[in-house]
Design an enzyme around this catalytic site. Structure first.
Site, PDB file in Angstrom:
ATOM      1  N   HIS A  28      -1.649   3.936  -5.878  1.00  0.00           N
ATOM      2  CA  HIS A  28      -1.006   3.725  -4.192  1.00  0.00           C
ATOM      3  C   HIS A  28      -1.806   2.941  -3.351  1.00  0.00           C
ATOM      4  CE1 HIS A  28       2.944   6.190  -4.826  1.00  0.00           C
ATOM      5  NE2 HIS A  28       2.307   6.604  -5.906  1.00  0.00           N
TER       6      HIS A  28
ATOM      7  N   ASP B  55      -4.728  -1.436   3.195  1.00  0.00           N
ATOM      8  CA  ASP B  55      -3.765  -0.702   2.950  1.00  0.00           C
ATOM      9  C   ASP B  55      -3.191  -1.323   1.384  1.00  0.00           C
ATOM     10  OD1 ASP B  55      -2.269   1.368   3.377  1.00  0.00           O
ATOM     11  OD2 ASP B  55      -1.930   1.023   5.364  1.00  0.00           O
TER      12      ASP B  55
HETATM   13  P1  ADQ Z   1      -0.485   6.339   3.321  1.00  0.00           P
HETATM   14  O1  ADQ Z   1      -1.773   6.110   3.521  1.00  0.00           O
HETATM   15  O2  ADQ Z   1      -0.208   7.860   3.583  1.00  0.00           O
HETATM   16  O3  ADQ Z   1       0.195   6.183   1.867  1.00  0.00           O
HETATM   17  P2  ADQ Z   1       1.920   4.846   4.566  1.00  0.00           P
HETATM   18  O4  ADQ Z   1       2.345   3.851   3.323  1.00  0.00           O
HETATM   19  O5  ADQ Z   1       1.970   4.061   5.649  1.00  0.00           O
HETATM   20  O6  ADQ Z   1       0.463   5.441   4.188  1.00  0.00           O
HETATM   21  O7  ADQ Z   1       2.952   5.985   4.489  1.00  0.00           O
HETATM   22  C1  ADQ Z   1       2.870   7.018   5.543  1.00  0.00           C
HETATM   23  C2  ADQ Z   1       4.283   7.544   5.465  1.00  0.00           C
HETATM   24  O8  ADQ Z   1       4.177   8.905   6.121  1.00  0.00           O
HETATM   25  C3  ADQ Z   1       5.296   6.812   5.904  1.00  0.00           C
HETATM   26  O9  ADQ Z   1       6.300   7.185   5.230  1.00  0.00           O
HETATM   27  C4  ADQ Z   1       5.294   7.820   7.508  1.00  0.00           C
HETATM   28  O10 ADQ Z   1       6.644   7.434   8.014  1.00  0.00           O
HETATM   29  C5  ADQ Z   1       5.047   8.997   7.265  1.00  0.00           C
HETATM   30  N1  ADQ Z   1       4.264   9.474   8.502  1.00  0.00           N
HETATM   31  C6  ADQ Z   1       2.993   8.863   9.343  1.00  0.00           C
HETATM   32  N2  ADQ Z   1       3.082   9.398  10.423  1.00  0.00           N
HETATM   33  C7  ADQ Z   1       3.854  10.365  10.372  1.00  0.00           C
HETATM   34  C8  ADQ Z   1       4.290  11.110  11.529  1.00  0.00           C
HETATM   35  N3  ADQ Z   1       3.659  11.307  12.519  1.00  0.00           N
HETATM   36  N4  ADQ Z   1       5.380  11.744  11.447  1.00  0.00           N
HETATM   37  C9  ADQ Z   1       5.860  11.885  10.155  1.00  0.00           C
HETATM   38  N5  ADQ Z   1       5.875  11.109   9.279  1.00  0.00           N
HETATM   39  C10 ADQ Z   1       4.622  10.286   9.429  1.00  0.00           C
HETATM   40  C11 ADQ Z   1      -0.472   5.690   0.607  1.00  0.00           C
HETATM   41  C12 ADQ Z   1      -1.188   4.261   0.702  1.00  0.00           C
HETATM   42  C13 ADQ Z   1      -0.139   3.547   1.173  1.00  0.00           C
HETATM   43  C14 ADQ Z   1       1.055   3.262   0.458  1.00  0.00           C
HETATM   44  C15 ADQ Z   1       1.670   4.535   0.236  1.00  0.00           C
HETATM   45  C16 ADQ Z   1       2.686   4.406  -0.952  1.00  0.00           C
HETATM   46  O11 ADQ Z   1      -2.463   4.511   1.380  1.00  0.00           O
HETATM   47  O12 ADQ Z   1      -0.814   1.967   1.487  1.00  0.00           O
HETATM   48  O13 ADQ Z   1       1.972   2.526   1.073  1.00  0.00           O
HETATM   49  O14 ADQ Z   1       0.829   5.638  -0.090  1.00  0.00           O
HETATM   50  O15 ADQ Z   1       2.393   4.242  -1.840  1.00  0.00           O
END
Ligand code: ADQ
Length: 479
Positions: free
Chosen positions: A158, A366
């Site tokens: 990921h 990311d």
């Molecule tokens: P993350 O680093 O966790 O994931 P991201 O892809 O942005 O990052 O996903 C975050 C998720 O958490 C989103 O669905 C978002 O809605 C949710 N989220 C964030 N803050 C929140 C809040 N305050 N309340 C509720 N929900 C919240 C890792 C990798 C990424 C990759 C994903 C998926 O680092 O690059 O995109 O996995 O593969």
């Protein structure tokens, strides 16, 4: 259809309140498994201290069965806080300066992967497809192969795969590269990540490349391809539409009092570029004083990995920084930055995205970034907001009509904020339409189907470790 077994470090068993998990992995996989059914194994998030780890805890939710294991204190320290989050995470995000490599942690990482293999073995059936997720579990297929497992096994990373100069600086790089060759399919977020991986193999002189996506190490051939992860686009869009009727939405609108909302949503993590973003927002306000009192930045940032010192330090830094900007520029009736350390439920988040005229998604690095995709999906077709996106997020490969920025360039990002807020509605619609079309086509279900198609489609049995004793350890049915 073969049963699907997913293994990931954490297993987000839905709680009774339905609180949304804060990780992209969780959000994406739940949608995928619910559509197909299967078993999801991982760490419960709990430690059994120094006691022996007890039996698996099994929880059924619809057609997903969750199997949870505790870990010991030592496991958590060495495997999770240690090697996974203080070596692999920083290295894959190009932060060699933050990597704290130790042999004890590395040994713990391999030991816990062996332990996960031992938990999975008794539940395996012969034609199960196994899909392992993320950097915590890179050596898991190798451990399973050592114990005679012949099933098709896929791996999805990921997070980014770094360039060879960064990856090869990690003392244990060769072992990790070799264990990856135990998989049948390795998925990356972008072509760039896959090419970095291929360059690492080449630089190490490991195996050879047989085609764009085909590699051979020893006598084992495997596929390594980009599978950019998506979101549940349609569901998210309709969640956002419905959110306008909620009390939270009305209260938020009222509290904005006509100001434009700018939104940032990230786990509190140094890879997300939150401090650079706040600097850019401050620069924007200083250079465009006419915007002061007309905009509010809502930065929603749940804490994560607080046990790791860098994260603890960052909590202080960001809170102080937001406080400083508010102190310097705020007035009695205007707070420039609303900084919130909480997880929100998905409908609330969807509604806030829809209300925001601008989203700041500016990670320094990311794998993909699902927030960028959720923001686009949540917009209103006639009057969509603008996505300001870091070119170092995997999502930038797909969402090319976003306003792309270099997050290290604070002044450039500040100017991009000004341009985005002034963008005419026709241009906003055009950009949005093109991004939304792509998100509709490449949603999380398509991601899952493509990966599983590749994992199950190949009829040839893995030739990996053919020298291992045959007949192996597979038991008949799940327990
Ligand atoms: P993350 O680093 O966790 O994931 P991201 O892809 O942005 O990052 O996903 C975050 C998720 O958490 C989103 O669905 C978002 O809605 C949710 N989220 C964030 N803050 C929140 C809040 N305050 N309340 C509720 N929900 C919240 C890792 C990798 C990424 C990759 C994903 C998926 O680092 O690059 O995109 O996995 O593969």
């Amino acid at each position: 259809m073969s049963r699907l077994i997913v293994v990931s470090n954490r297993v987000p068993v839905p709680d009774k309140r339905g609180t949304a998990p804060a990780g992209g992995l969780a959000v994406a996989l739940q949608s995928a498994l619910a559509a197909r059914g299967g078993l999801w194994l991982g760490w419960s998030g709990k430690s059994c201290g120094e006691e022996d780890v007890g039996p698996l805890r099994s929880v059924k939710d619809g057609n997903i069965e969750y199997a949870l294991t505790d870990l010991t204190d030592l496991d958590v320290e060495e495997y999770y806080h240690g090697f996974a989050n203080r070596v692999l995470w920083p290295i894959c995000h190009y932060r060699l300066d933050l990597a704290e490599y130790g042999r004890r942690e590395m040994a713990g990482y391999f030991r816990v992967n062996r332990f996960f293999a031992s938990r999975l073995l008794p539940m395996l059936q012969e034609d199960d497809l196994i899909w392992i997720h993320d950097y915590h579990l890179i050596p898991l297929a190798d451990e399973l192969r050592r114990q005679g497992v012949k099933n098709r096994i896929g791996f999805f990373l990921h997070i980014p795969w770094p360039a060879p100069d960064v990856f090869l600086a990690m003392p244990v790089h060769e072992e990790l590269l070799k264990t990856l060759a135990a998989y049948d399919v390795i998925g990356f977020q972008t072509v760039h990540d896959r090419e970095n991986f291929a360059d690492c193999l080449a630089r190490q002189g490991l195996g050879k490349r047989l085609g764009e996506s085909k590699f051979m190490v020893g006598d084992h051939t495997f596929t390594a391809r980009p599978y950019p992860i998506g979101i549940e686009t349609e569901e998210f869009a309709s969640l956002a539409k419905r959110a306008a009727e909620t009390t939270l939405h009305r209260r938020m609108l009222q509290s904005l009092d006509g100001k434009s909302l700018i939104i940032g949503v990230d786990r509190l993590d140094y890879s997300k570029g939150i401090t650079q973003r706040i600097d850019a927002f401050e620069t924007f306000l200083n250079r465009h004083p006419e915007s002061q009192r007309n905009v509010t930045l809502l930065q929603i940032t749940p804490k994560s990995r607080s046990e790791v010192p860098e994260y603890e330090a960052m909590q202080r830094t960001v809170a102080e920084q937001a406080g400083r900007v508010n102190g310097a520029l705020g007035t009695v009736d205007w707070v420039p930055i609303r900084y919130v350390n909480r997880s929100l439920r998905r409908p609330a988040l969807a509604g806030l995205y829809r209300m925001a005229k601008l989203a700041l998604v500016t990670p320094l690095r990311d794998g993909m970034n699902l927030v960028a995709k959720e923001y686009v999906a949540a917009q209103c077709e006639e009057d969509p907001g603008v996505l300001l996106l870091s070119r170092f997020a995997g999502a930038a490969q797909e969402l090319k009509e976003a306003v792309l920025v270099n997050p290290y360039d604070v002044e450039g990002t500040a100017e991009a904020m000004a341009r985005s807020l002034a963008m005419p509605v026709e241009e906003r619609r055009e950009r949005w339409k093109s991004m939304m079309t792509s998100l509709e086509k490449n949603d999380v279900f398509a991601w899952c189907d493509t990966f599983l198609g590749d994992l199950s489609g190949n009829t040839a049995r893995s030739a990996y470790r053919t020298s291992l004793p045959q007949g192996g350890v597979l038991r008949s049915k799940a327990v």
